[in-house]
Design an enzyme around this catalytic site. Sequence first.
Site, mmCIF file in Angstrom:
data_model
loop_
_atom_site.group_PDB
_atom_site.id
_atom_site.type_symbol
_atom_site.label_atom_id
_atom_site.label_comp_id
_atom_site.label_asym_id
_atom_site.label_seq_id
_atom_site.Cartn_x
_atom_site.Cartn_y
_atom_site.Cartn_z
ATOM 1 C CB CYS A 58 -0.902 -0.158 0.937
ATOM 2 S SG CYS A 58 -1.961 1.673 1.269
ATOM 3 C CB CYS A 61 -0.889 2.925 5.399
ATOM 4 S SG CYS A 61 -1.872 1.990 5.503
ATOM 5 C CB CYS A 81 -4.431 -0.729 2.309
ATOM 6 S SG CYS A 81 -3.983 -1.006 4.160
ATOM 7 C CB CYS A 84 -5.229 3.451 5.249
ATOM 8 S SG CYS A 84 -4.876 2.458 3.379
ATOM 9 C CB SER A 363 22.472 -44.269 10.358
ATOM 10 O OG SER A 363 23.110 -45.418 9.934
ATOM 11 C CG ASP A 399 18.767 -42.922 17.086
ATOM 12 O OD1 ASP A 399 18.751 -41.579 16.477
ATOM 13 O OD2 ASP A 399 18.472 -43.490 16.853
ATOM 14 C CE LYS A 541 20.428 -48.044 9.345
ATOM 15 N NZ LYS A 541 21.429 -49.585 9.068
ATOM 16 C CG ASP A 793 17.279 -54.280 5.417
ATOM 17 O OD1 ASP A 793 16.478 -54.509 6.204
ATOM 18 O OD2 ASP A 793 18.462 -54.429 5.779
#
Length: 1093
Positions: A58, A61, A81, A84, A363, A399, A541, A793
Amino acid sequence: MEASAGLVAGSHNRNELVVIRRDGESGPKPLQQLSGQICQICGDDVGLTVDGELFVACNECAFPVCRTCYEYERSEGNQVCPQCKTRFKRLKGCARVAGDEEEDDIDDLENEFNFTGRDKQDMQYLAEAMLQGHMSYGRAGDADMPQVVHTMPQVPLLTNGQVVDDIPPEQHALVPSFMGGGGKRIHPLPFSDPSLPVQPRSMDPSKDLAAYGYGSVAWKERVENWKQKQEKLQVMRNENGGKDWDNDGDGPDLPLMDEARQPLSRKLPIPSSQINPYRMIIIIRLVVIGFFFHYRVTHPVNDAYALWLISVICEIWFGISWILDQFPKWLPIDRETYLDRLSLRYEKEGQPSQLCPVDLFVSTVDPLKEPPLVTANTVLSILAVDYPVDKVSCYVSDDGAAMLTFEALSETSEFARKWVPFCKKFNIEPRAPEWYFAQKIDYLKDKVLPSFVKERRAMKREYEEFKVRINALVAKAQKVPEEGWTMQDGTPWPGNNVRDHPGMIQVFLGQSGGHDTDGNELPRLVYVSREKRPGFNHHKKAGAMNSLVRVSAVLTNAPYLLNLDCDHYINNSKALREAMCFMMDPLLGKKVCYVQFPQRFDGIDRHDRYANRNTVFFDINMKGLDGIQGPIYVGTGCVFRRHALYGYDAPKTKKPPTRTCNCLPKWCCCGCCSGKKKKKAAKAKQEKKKRNSRRHELGAPVFALEGIEGGIEGGVEGIERAKSVLSDQKLEKKFGQSPVFVASTLLEDGGALKSASPASLLKEAIHVISCGYEDKTDWGKEVGWIYGSVTEDILTGFKMHCHGWRSIYCIPSRTAFKGSAPINLSDRLNQVLRWALGSVEIFLSRHCPLWYGYGGGLKWLERLSYINATVYPWTSIPLLAYCTLPAVCLLTGKFITPELSNVASLWFLSLFICIFATGILEMRWSGVGIDDWWRNEQFWVIGGVSAHLFAVFQGLLKVLAGIDTNFTVTSKAGDDAEFSELYIFKWTALLIPPTTLLIINLIGVVAGVSNAINNGYESWGPLFGKLFFAFWVIVHLYPFLKGLLGRQNRTPTIIIVWSILLASIFSLLWVRIDPFLAKSDGPVLEECGLDCN
């Protein structure tokens, strides 16, 4: 990411976040201090304009509103706005909306109309827009980082995304999208307006040469060259018998036949002279087994019915087990890669490398069992890998939240500044310093640079000093202070309580501060320790790996991932390139979920008495699976496609139309029932659609893997359909409540989100590793590493194959990865126990391959291999019974078979010949040595009667009674002397069953021989069958006996105790058998009292 940002620690649930500086120049500082001006509507950074200035929505303002909220208010809100109430004016870079005045000072034709029918390839745009619209995680950010989404039109190249020769991208063809409105405007192909009558059309060289920007002569030359290459391709196909290059049915998509366009890999079938006899003997063995079982069942032993029944049940189980193991090896193949073609295609001279980025995961848990020096060598081999440094990011998961691991990683990052340039300068292998300097080779060979000898000696001194520093840290960590560890600036270490600590992230090497001694950039190195709190299940894991998946997606978001155990270093610096030959192959790579490398090990004695190398599995079974749907995932040394881990289905190949023939049409044969069949087919199709609707909503990315080349069909309707599928609730349920991570999942080709600041990314990274992030999501169920088994896995790979993906088995000429294996008997059995326990858990779960995954993409031979991988521990029960039978037969004088006739002898002899022939032919086509094959057979019996047996009972207790058993992390390093660990004896209950079997069979042999000596030569004939049976057990348990006795002159005390106990039992049996007392059925002679002399 900034490498100097310090350790970021915090908890999303507790709303805690602090930055701990490494050098101690300032204390803990809230991350919120890094923020700039924030939007008063959504709380995000206001950001910058396209010109780099502060965005002001704006002009009356200057109320702080970000661009996203500004555009939303103009298009969907009340267009005024909030402060204003003045109407928003259109700013440069924004689309025109109804009611906008004509601004003479704004020349922004390219953004005047909002073309919503974007190309599917522009995934970055939607991901950034989604992130801007839904990020509500905080008020932090960098004031100097723009928050505006910059989108550039992506012109689709006519060469499948690659620049041909030296033609720059801006000169590639543009196709007129529409002509109307009193003028002509040219747009890229994807930006079409479906409301206009003229649709995009394909290029016509005879009409559109001027519009395309190509000279007519150049274009004609290209067309002629293309035709010649296509003719050459057709000739080569005809010579190949009309088969595809890779036999995967992607022949029509084959690119141009120059060197850079040829396939990056190829299959190498086993020669028919080796594989055909192998298949024939399998069929013959199957027939012989049928006749053998027919004889065994129809000829019971009446005087030893119980022994006969037990033996027949065990033999039938062994036959089923053999079928499950044998038939997945029916189609073994080898593969070959072409690294030079990969470089020619994706690393053109004078241009940035087009190789895909890779995130590497390491890991570790306990630094006392997994030495920091071993982890450091793995990390150093990753940082020195032969791959573009800006495309490599290494994430280390701690971990155990150990400060020892953190400090060791800090030392490693400093040593990497010297080690990496040395490796790349002299191209050494391997790039793990411990194993490089331990090589017993002539390091002067093939090294012509005179500075090599001097620099190598200097680097070895540097490494020895590095080892001293690491060992000093280990020695210091042996005694933990009462108040816990503190960091250099006096801040308490956040991970002092291992079970209750916040998440921690430290970027050691990043885009700034990550340079080596030669000034070259180093790959990223990030330390990650996920949050842990009491009362949460952290899933060991598998949970740690899923945390790394989310952190890497937020920070770097590479499309491919490589996971390694902390003791598996990169032995071949080109291993990533080997994997990319499959992943980035335009023909084969679309359907590949992961590339698995074989596990190879250092530090194993020459005889490998406990089959640690597992050569039969990696060189026979895995090659067989590669010819079906791919190898199973074995937990390390595997390169993943990130989107496959997100639970998406594999892309489906459109089948070419079937060839027509001169046969009668179907309606001639079955015209009377064609209407009924059509109704049935339509009904079945409808039911299948309904059944798969939910899976396709969440299981396939909107920017699907097939048909990316074309635009979104239907224009606006296609985008609306995509948005409906990607609703917030479904994505949050699937991936969790992280807008950054959810937005990253839309980017199939990866890439970090450019609209988020580094500070906000770090805060979001802490969020995604919080302990409660996975609650009520699909993590561990359909997304990431799958929970429910200690062998996550096998389960993870199984789920991917059920989604229709295929995997690849890659065996480079130089071993890709090497690790360390537990070489003493006790640790080896504990490791096998953990694997078998995981298989039992899968067998007793809903993911059992016997009943899970039907109707998906899993092939039936692949299913047999997964069934075998989960059923094999149950073989321990019949195996234990079968190994006990010889001793029982010798002690009782009974046997499991009746007296053999000539026909029966023929079936027994044929079966033994088939067993040996199968093994010999397997060794022939696979290259496995007879020593490795025999060690595998021996350890199958040793593990079967010990670890597998205990795994069955522990699995039943865990699943049925809820009694959990924690597995022990196996040792990763030996002692001072070579192979010293081989002779370490650690008593465990796993040793009791095989020890007992060994002793009772030895007792049986002694008793049988004694009885034969006592009864004369007639009893020797039946004895030979029993002795052969007993010696079969003893020979298979021989490595176990050697491990039990240990090193010479060092018999363990427990063996003495066992010997005394078993000697007592043997004495009682000896008295009971009394072999030297003559047995007579005549009258009992008594002393008459008369002196006959």
